[in-house]
Design a protein around this motif. Structure first.
Motif, short mmCIF file in Angstrom:
data_model
loop_
_atom_site.label_atom_id
_atom_site.label_comp_id
_atom_site.label_asym_id
_atom_site.label_seq_id
_atom_site.Cartn_x
_atom_site.Cartn_y
_atom_site.Cartn_z
N LEU A 174 68.58 -5.75 -25.74
CA LEU A 174 67.40 -6.26 -25.03
C LEU A 174 66.43 -6.94 -25.98
O LEU A 174 65.82 -7.96 -25.64
N LYS A 175 66.30 -6.39 -27.17
CA LYS A 175 65.41 -6.99 -28.17
C LYS A 175 65.92 -8.38 -28.55
O LYS A 175 65.13 -9.34 -28.63
N LYS A 176 67.22 -8.52 -28.77
CA LYS A 176 67.80 -9.82 -29.10
C LYS A 176 67.59 -10.81 -27.96
O LYS A 176 67.22 -11.96 -28.18
N GLU A 177 67.84 -10.35 -26.73
CA GLU A 177 67.67 -11.22 -25.56
C GLU A 177 66.21 -11.64 -25.41
O GLU A 177 65.92 -12.80 -25.09
N THR A 178 65.29 -10.71 -25.66
CA THR A 178 63.87 -11.02 -25.57
C THR A 178 63.48 -12.06 -26.62
O THR A 178 62.72 -13.00 -26.33
N GLU A 179 64.01 -11.91 -27.83
CA GLU A 179 63.74 -12.89 -28.89
C GLU A 179 64.28 -14.26 -28.51
O GLU A 179 63.62 -15.29 -28.74
N GLN A 180 65.48 -14.30 -27.90
CA GLN A 180 66.06 -15.58 -27.47
C GLN A 180 65.21 -16.22 -26.37
O GLN A 180 64.96 -17.42 -26.40
#
Length: 112
Positions: A66-72
């Protein structure tokens, strides 16, 4: 008579020892049962701990994803905002009849 008293005393001591041995054996058996129950409970606790550890690892993995997706999403949003700002500046340049600036901005829009 003294012999019979000694015999009685010896019998009483043996009887007492037998009673004591039976009490000890009962206690030992009771402790064995309790130890088996404790061992079973420890296995249950170990299993529960393993399940909790697996759940936490899964949650941690989901959190990282989720953190990676949020950053994207954040990065994509920044790019969209930048493109919108350039488009607004193109419109302003066209309204001001500054077509050279509008052309430059249009070219820069393709780079973003």
């Amino acid at each position: 008579m003294a012999s019979s008293k000694r015999h009685q005393k010896s019998f009483n001591m043996m009887h007492s020892e037998n009673l004591e041995n039976r009490r000890i054996n009962r206690k030992i058996n009771k402790l064995k049962v309790e130890m088996a129950e404790i061992s079973e409970q420890q296995e249950y606790i170990k299993l529960g701990q393993k399940e909790m550890r697996e759940r936490f690892e899964a949650i941690d993995s989901e959190c990282d994803q989720l953190k990676k997706e949020t950053e994207q999403i954040s990065h994509a949003s920044e790019n969209v905002q930048l493109r919108l700002n350039i488009m607004l500046n193109i419109l302003k340049a066209q309204q001001a009849n500054d077509f050279a600036k509008a052309a430059d901005l249009t070219c820069s829009l393709g780079l973003v």
